[in-house]
Scaffold this motif. Sequence first.
Motif, PDB file in Angstrom:
ATOM      1  N   SER A 142     -14.611  -9.658  -7.094  1.00 34.44           N
ATOM      2  CA  SER A 142     -13.891  -8.560  -7.728  1.00 34.44           C
ATOM      3  C   SER A 142     -14.574  -7.226  -7.409  1.00 34.44           C
ATOM      4  CB  SER A 142     -13.879  -8.839  -9.223  1.00 34.44           C
ATOM      5  OG  SER A 142     -13.359  -7.781  -9.913  1.00 34.44           O
ATOM      6  N   ILE A 143     -15.903  -7.216  -7.537  1.00 34.60           N
ATOM      7  CA  ILE A 143     -16.650  -5.980  -7.303  1.00 34.60           C
ATOM      8  C   ILE A 143     -16.585  -5.579  -5.822  1.00 34.60           C
ATOM      9  CG2 ILE A 143     -18.988  -4.989  -7.342  1.00 34.60           C
ATOM     10  CD1 ILE A 143     -19.440  -6.736  -9.907  1.00 34.60           C
ATOM     11  N   LEU A 144     -16.691  -6.588  -4.938  1.00 31.39           N
ATOM     12  CA  LEU A 144     -16.648  -6.276  -3.503  1.00 31.39           C
ATOM     13  C   LEU A 144     -15.268  -5.778  -3.090  1.00 31.39           C
ATOM     14  CD1 LEU A 144     -18.718  -9.149  -1.872  1.00 31.39           C
ATOM     15  CD2 LEU A 144     -19.287  -6.731  -2.000  1.00 31.39           C
ATOM     16  N   LEU A 145     -14.225  -6.442  -3.614  1.00 32.77           N
ATOM     17  CA  LEU A 145     -12.858  -6.064  -3.237  1.00 32.77           C
ATOM     18  C   LEU A 145     -12.541  -4.630  -3.621  1.00 32.77           C
ATOM     19  CD1 LEU A 145     -10.567  -9.139  -3.969  1.00 32.77           C
ATOM     20  CD2 LEU A 145     -11.102  -8.102  -1.787  1.00 32.77           C
ATOM     21  N   MET A 146     -13.090  -4.190  -4.745  1.00 30.71           N
ATOM     22  CA  MET A 146     -12.736  -2.840  -5.191  1.00 30.71           C
ATOM     23  C   MET A 146     -13.323  -1.779  -4.257  1.00 30.71           C
ATOM     24  SD  MET A 146     -15.021  -1.818  -8.415  1.00 30.71           S
ATOM     25  CE  MET A 146     -14.860  -3.234  -9.419  1.00 30.71           C
ATOM     26  N   GLY A 147     -14.359  -2.166  -3.490  1.00 30.02           N
ATOM     27  CA  GLY A 147     -14.955  -1.220  -2.541  1.00 30.02           C
ATOM     28  C   GLY A 147     -13.969  -0.792  -1.461  1.00 30.02           C
ATOM     29  N   ILE A 148     -13.041  -1.703  -1.095  1.00 29.84           N
ATOM     30  CA  ILE A 148     -12.105  -1.406   0.003  1.00 29.84           C
ATOM     31  C   ILE A 148     -11.199  -0.211  -0.343  1.00 29.84           C
ATOM     32  CG2 ILE A 148     -10.285  -2.358   1.486  1.00 29.84           C
ATOM     33  CD1 ILE A 148     -11.627  -5.141   0.953  1.00 29.84           C
ATOM     34  N   PRO A 149     -10.438  -0.277  -1.455  1.00 31.76           N
ATOM     35  CA  PRO A 149      -9.597   0.895  -1.767  1.00 31.76           C
ATOM     36  C   PRO A 149     -10.410   2.166  -2.027  1.00 31.76           C
ATOM     37  CG  PRO A 149      -9.429  -0.747  -3.505  1.00 31.76           C
ATOM     38  CD  PRO A 149     -10.178  -1.374  -2.390  1.00 31.76           C
ATOM     39  N   THR A 185      -7.917  -1.022  -9.350  1.00 33.51           N
ATOM     40  CA  THR A 185      -7.666  -2.008 -10.417  1.00 33.51           C
ATOM     41  C   THR A 185      -7.051  -3.279  -9.832  1.00 33.51           C
ATOM     42  OG1 THR A 185      -7.284  -0.195 -11.941  1.00 33.51           O
ATOM     43  CG2 THR A 185      -6.524  -2.354 -12.654  1.00 33.51           C
ATOM     44  N   VAL A 186      -6.045  -3.120  -8.964  1.00 39.36           N
ATOM     45  CA  VAL A 186      -5.386  -4.296  -8.386  1.00 39.36           C
ATOM     46  C   VAL A 186      -6.407  -5.119  -7.597  1.00 39.36           C
ATOM     47  CG1 VAL A 186      -3.628  -5.061  -6.732  1.00 39.36           C
ATOM     48  CG2 VAL A 186      -3.096  -3.257  -8.353  1.00 39.36           C
ATOM     49  N   ALA A 187      -7.251  -4.429  -6.811  1.00 38.90           N
ATOM     50  CA  ALA A 187      -8.248  -5.151  -6.011  1.00 38.90           C
ATOM     51  C   ALA A 187      -9.232  -5.893  -6.907  1.00 38.90           C
ATOM     52  CB  ALA A 187      -8.994  -4.178  -5.110  1.00 38.90           C
ATOM     53  N   SER A 188      -9.655  -5.239  -7.994  1.00 36.39           N
ATOM     54  CA  SER A 188     -10.678  -5.884  -8.826  1.00 36.39           C
ATOM     55  C   SER A 188     -10.104  -7.001  -9.686  1.00 36.39           C
ATOM     56  CB  SER A 188     -11.383  -4.844  -9.703  1.00 36.39           C
ATOM     57  OG  SER A 188     -10.474  -4.301 -10.619  1.00 36.39           O
ATOM     58  N   ILE A 189      -8.809  -6.933  -9.966  1.00 39.77           N
ATOM     59  CA  ILE A 189      -8.190  -7.954 -10.828  1.00 39.77           C
ATOM     60  C   ILE A 189      -7.797  -9.204 -10.020  1.00 39.77           C
ATOM     61  CG2 ILE A 189      -6.057  -8.397 -12.191  1.00 39.77           C
ATOM     62  CD1 ILE A 189      -7.999  -6.771 -13.803  1.00 39.77           C
ATOM     63  N   SER A 190      -7.538  -9.025  -8.700  1.00 40.93           N
ATOM     64  CA  SER A 190      -7.012 -10.150  -7.905  1.00 40.93           C
ATOM     65  C   SER A 190      -7.828 -11.443  -7.995  1.00 40.93           C
ATOM     66  CB  SER A 190      -6.871  -9.764  -6.440  1.00 40.93           C
ATOM     67  OG  SER A 190      -6.383  -8.492  -6.329  1.00 40.93           O
ATOM     68  N   PHE A 223      -3.545  11.598  -6.882  1.00 42.29           N
ATOM     69  CA  PHE A 223      -4.514  11.017  -5.960  1.00 42.29           C
ATOM     70  C   PHE A 223      -5.445  10.085  -6.749  1.00 42.29           C
ATOM     71  CE2 PHE A 223      -8.716  11.164  -3.966  1.00 42.29           C
ATOM     72  CZ  PHE A 223      -8.382  10.635  -2.730  1.00 42.29           C
ATOM     73  N   VAL A 224      -5.914  10.576  -7.910  1.00 37.26           N
ATOM     74  CA  VAL A 224      -6.810   9.747  -8.743  1.00 37.26           C
ATOM     75  C   VAL A 224      -6.036   8.554  -9.311  1.00 37.26           C
ATOM     76  CG1 VAL A 224      -8.478   9.767 -10.635  1.00 37.26           C
ATOM     77  CG2 VAL A 224      -8.001  11.857  -9.414  1.00 37.26           C
ATOM     78  N   VAL A 225      -4.792   8.818  -9.749  1.00 37.88           N
ATOM     79  CA  VAL A 225      -3.990   7.741 -10.355  1.00 37.88           C
ATOM     80  C   VAL A 225      -3.789   6.601  -9.356  1.00 37.88           C
ATOM     81  CG1 VAL A 225      -1.679   7.187 -11.256  1.00 37.88           C
ATOM     82  CG2 VAL A 225      -2.831   9.276 -11.989  1.00 37.88           C
ATOM     83  N   ILE A 226      -3.399   6.966  -8.141  1.00 39.71           N
ATOM     84  CA  ILE A 226      -3.129   5.923  -7.143  1.00 39.71           C
ATOM     85  C   ILE A 226      -4.437   5.248  -6.713  1.00 39.71           C
ATOM     86  CG2 ILE A 226      -2.191   5.466  -4.810  1.00 39.71           C
ATOM     87  CD1 ILE A 226      -0.035   5.966  -6.960  1.00 39.71           C
ATOM     88  N   ALA A 227      -5.509   6.038  -6.585  1.00 42.20           N
ATOM     89  CA  ALA A 227      -6.804   5.424  -6.236  1.00 42.20           C
ATOM     90  C   ALA A 227      -7.189   4.422  -7.329  1.00 42.20           C
ATOM     91  CB  ALA A 227      -7.875   6.503  -6.099  1.00 42.20           C
ATOM     92  N   GLY A 228      -7.072   4.848  -8.596  1.00 37.92           N
ATOM     93  CA  GLY A 228      -7.397   3.969  -9.731  1.00 37.92           C
ATOM     94  C   GLY A 228      -6.535   2.719  -9.708  1.00 37.92           C
ATOM     95  N   TYR A 229      -5.258   2.896  -9.367  1.00 38.01           N
ATOM     96  CA  TYR A 229      -4.320   1.770  -9.327  1.00 38.01           C
ATOM     97  C   TYR A 229      -4.769   0.741  -8.278  1.00 38.01           C
ATOM     98  CZ  TYR A 229      -0.229  -0.802  -7.761  1.00 38.01           C
ATOM     99  OH  TYR A 229       0.606  -1.805  -7.358  1.00 38.01           O
ATOM    100  N   LEU A 230      -5.054   1.259  -7.062  1.00 37.20           N
ATOM    101  CA  LEU A 230      -5.453   0.345  -5.980  1.00 37.20           C
ATOM    102  C   LEU A 230      -6.755  -0.388  -6.328  1.00 37.20           C
ATOM    103  CD1 LEU A 230      -4.676   2.546  -2.850  1.00 37.20           C
ATOM    104  CD2 LEU A 230      -3.386   0.588  -3.678  1.00 37.20           C
TER     105      LEU A 230
END
Lengths: 526, 360
Positions: free
Chosen positions: B213-220, A478-483, A469-476
């Motif tokens: 980047s910071i805002l997007l991470m809030g979604i997941p 990371t992908v969101a913050s890197i985009s 659960f943590v691994v997948i949360a961390g993955y999502l």
Amino acid sequence: MIVEILGKLFRYKYTLLMITLIIASFIFIHPNIYREGAKVTSSINPHIKEGDIIYEINGIKIKNSADFYRTLEKLKNETSFQIKIKREVFPYIYKDITISYYSSKPGDIGVLGVKDIGATNIDFGIDLSGGIRVIVSPVEENVSADTLKNVIEGRLNFYGVADVRVYTLVRSNKVVVEVPSTSIDLLEILQHQGVFEAKIGNRTAFTGEEIQHICTSPAEGCVYYIKMVYKKGNRELWEGAFEVFLKDSAAKRLAEIIKGLEINKSSCFMEYTGQVVCYLNETIKFVLDNETVSELAISSDLKDAAIRTSRIDSAVIKITRGSREEVEYEMKKLIAILQSGSLPTRIKIESITVIPPLYGSMVLRNIILLWVLGIVTVFVVLFVRYRSINVASLIIMTALVETFCTLGLAAGLGNLGKAFRWTIDLPALAGIIAAVGTGIDDQIIITDEVLYGRRRKEGMETSIKKAFFVVIAGYLITVASISPLFVLAGGTFRGFAVSTIIGVTLGAFITRPAYAEILRRIYHKD
Amino acid sequence: MGLLANPKGTGPIKPPTPQYTFTEEGYESKRERIVMSNPTEISSSPRSSRGSLIPFHNLVERVKTFLSYIFFDRPKLLLFFPLMLIVFSSSVLVYNKIHIGEFVEKDYTLKGGIKITILYPGEIDKQKVSRVIKDIFGVKPARIEDIYDYSEGRRVGWDIIVDVTTKEIESTESIVKEKLSEALGVDKNKITVDINAPIEKIGLGIVGALLLSILLMGIPVYICFRNIGSVAGIILSTILDVIDVLAFCSIIGIKLSLATLGALLVIIGYSTDSDALLSNAFLRGREEGNIRERVKTALRTELTMDVAAITIYIIMFTLSNNPVIKTIGVVSMLGVIFDFINTWCLSSYILRRIFLGDER
């Protein structure tokens, strides 16, 4: 029995997937033990393909790309060649082929570019291999970066510069040109504006500036195709065509010149379609900087059109050759010349970076040293923490597999074509390190959760589920913050973003589940 | 009396009843001691098991008990660290804005400038270099530093950074090469000139990309934890991480560059891992009725992750011959330290308020 074995294997599905990935990565990375010869990067010779290794021409041994060019220089008056090549028919299985080739042009074997055989198939960026990076922009604002990119790509191909990488910076009018060589005069080639003229007889039919548009894709709704039009036994005939649209002044001038031409009766012949085609008594010459680069016959249809409408708004340029590669090359060359000429601007050099090859290889060696030391220290930290050589080794092994497979994927994508070419430069390496760092973190999380679960006498499956659960949360996350990196500073960090995202994806869905499977096995034994 | 025994503990989500929690806590502690003392068990912290037998005679145990008391029973005290840090960091950035006109000084890779590389292993006369550079550009070089090849254990050359932009790329390149080669007696081919255009405003700007980047991470985070506290915690601690790192970088003389930006983004990614871990500890702890135990385990995990990361960053900083890698090493190391403080002192406070309510 078989069902039982399959059932057992299925319990290790991620481990099996990881092993498959390692094998595939090895094949893609392709460590080269045998490195003699010159690897073909571009060819219009129908018998020689891209990737073939030329190791002998007319009895002269070729050890590397420099040897290849030296040999061609020696054989510049020859028209008959016996070329020995090695073709990889299956990974690491080579077939020796001897080709007898007769060329209409002395010293030309139809191979446009070769390179040395690298230690691997990984395409290192100029940060690590040395080379020149130039950022350019058009002087005039109405020229788009994409047009500029196409022109530069065409121009560099035309000058035979190999392995060039040209890309636009996102949301800007800047284009980055990278060439993995410091010996060519890139600035001279780029700044060469190129004065283009299409001449019929002594009269200028149209100039580069009078070209409104060149059709470069059938999707544009204009004429653009490459097709096979004839085949009998080994003999093939390929035809390619593209449409050029002219501005008003040129349309009228061209019609006027063509109206004055006569049909050359002796040129009439029956085409493969059964239609009789005749040409006019003059040809159209494409002249770049006062040098004729191409000469084409003018179809008599054009005269009819000129008489009928007094203007020729567009002309279709047709090329017929013996192979698809030859047609493609010729079309690309002509389009590049026309675009190059049609570019109504000078190129402004924004910045230039020269990385000497020695410096590049030094950086790469240093990164490898840091990597090894990093792995050793992390191993020590993990061993001190878990007091288990199995767990510490397993985490390190998984990290190494993740690095290897990410590099493998980079090399593998390059095989799919130029559009997918993924260069490993400094940002990309940083991305791989970031992804592997996240991987180590995730494995620590999985291990701790499993150990915690054991203390609470929880089932192994429950612990692993909770950890994931943590691994997948961390993955999502990371992908969101890197985009956003895809667009930051015009995409300068694109390499970092791509490698991080690919690395963490491989990790989250293959290697970390495989790690959990093996960990389950280790603790199950206990 | 600690928080878990507080009968008024009501938050947005119903907390465990005091008796149950108290019993469970005691039961858990006893059970942990039994398990820890079993020599066949792989212990995650053997010292703690030894220490637990003589709790008040062991300094480490005392510190641990004290920290545990602060963390679980006086969490407001912990807020002092991130708040002090952010006040200090913001002051540094404001001071920069007043004195140099920008919150963080940018280096040549962002605002444009020139880097000259001389591949010459011997000593160079730095004063002579400064004079030549001043003759050409009218300013002295911002930095002259050597390039060291650790794999060979020797210096291989020099990097000279000049903070000027120029449009005369070709002529500048040839003049610099010619004059430096003449002054230092180094072959022209050993000198390369890297002329950077200002790229900070190309495409999406730096601030825009960081904020996005910071805002997007809030979604997941919201999708996974279904909890606005987790989102607030993660976003707040990430913003503080970035501000703290930028301020300390400017104190130790690291300018904002492409490399620093890259490292900041690594920090954002790293920060998410620790925040996810902490949010998960509270979430699972509430489900299982053992938040203390869960958070302690998560802290142990976090410390392992941080120690591993910091050792790598120290190696990157000390043994790299590439300024880009060196900068990434320092900036990332600062990031890990500040992230630890912001996550475990600030985010954890927000989360415990959400999950356990106010202790007053």
